[in-house]
Design a protein around this motif. Sequence first.
Motif, mmCIF file in Angstrom:
data_model
loop_
_atom_site.group_PDB
_atom_site.id
_atom_site.type_symbol
_atom_site.label_atom_id
_atom_site.label_comp_id
_atom_site.label_asym_id
_atom_site.label_seq_id
_atom_site.Cartn_x
_atom_site.Cartn_y
_atom_site.Cartn_z
ATOM 1 N N HIS A 107 3.138 1.788 3.218
ATOM 2 C CA HIS A 107 3.085 0.470 3.839
ATOM 3 C C HIS A 107 3.782 -0.581 2.988
ATOM 4 O O HIS A 107 3.947 -0.392 1.781
ATOM 5 N N ASP A 132 -0.688 2.972 -2.286
ATOM 6 C CA ASP A 132 -1.422 2.260 -3.330
ATOM 7 C C ASP A 132 -1.780 3.186 -4.492
ATOM 8 O O ASP A 132 -2.328 4.280 -4.293
ATOM 9 N N HIS A 192 5.277 1.505 -0.128
ATOM 10 C CA HIS A 192 4.582 2.173 -1.227
ATOM 11 C C HIS A 192 3.270 2.783 -0.725
ATOM 12 O O HIS A 192 2.809 2.467 0.367
HETATM 13 FE FE LIG Z 1 -0.484 -1.760 -0.922
#
Ligand SMILES: [Fe+2]
Length: 297
Positions: A257, A145, A143
């Motif tokens: 990540h 953030d 994903h």
């Molecule tokens: Fe994250």
Amino acid sequence: MLFIVKKIPYKQLIKIESKSWLLQKPKPKWAKDIEDGKVIYFESLQFKLSKHEKKLFSPTIIEPHTRNISLNSNGSIKGAIGTEEDIKALKAMIERFRNHAKNLIYSAFPEYKPYLKLAPTSFRPLDVVSRNTSWRADDKRLHVDAFPSRPNYGERILRVFINLNPHGVPRVWRIGEPFENIVERYIEKIKPYSYIYAKLINLLGITKALRSEYDHIMLGLHDAMKSDMQYQKKSPQITIPFKPGAVWICFSDQASHAAMSGQYMMEQTFHLPVAKQYNPKKSPLEILQVKTNKKLT
Ligand SMILES: [Fe+2]
């Protein structure tokens, strides 16, 4: 360090040789790499633990149903349980990491320094694997953030991580494809932004501020990635076991990540206005503006 590489045609992980948190001569390439959404890592930066500090490395130090212990910039600590002495030692340890993280970022990217805002520093004593979460909150899925309750209007999220596992256990991350590729893959699938809906969820207190169209698209990308199991398994990615002592940094709103396993990590977040990047054109905000042909906020 062992890298498990799955058909990845670009270098998303960059190593910097340094034993010190204070980097002597910053290279323009580092700023370019980090603003290209790469993860920069240092194999081993010193973080010595005292005898008392070593005792704090136990899951019993964290309050039940809490994910992180966090130290605010005013010195208050949240999420920890222990004796007065333990809490004092915990604060000192987390604060020491915060200072190291500041030295690292300020010396690597000196032009950011006057504009960085410091978020609370967190210590994560729980095993990643033991967390029970919904797919949306599952950080074991690749994903970028984006936070449902906290719109940020494009402000950058720069993070410093250290693995402090005292038993030699690595913190295993996956790193995925460049942000531009993620946008290309999913942008058409994100439902249109609704100002009325954004207004409603703000009034209901679901968001802390009005969710902007930028925040809506970023959440859309986050959810599209996490909900697509084919993508999780088959997309270009590398798996990296960051050994104890390793420090890694990235713009986590841009670098794809996933935290697969590990225990005892510390993390420091900095926020940076897009305009204060070395090259603001590389920001998710700018990339999305070009792609959507719209002014986003
Ligand atoms: Fe994250």
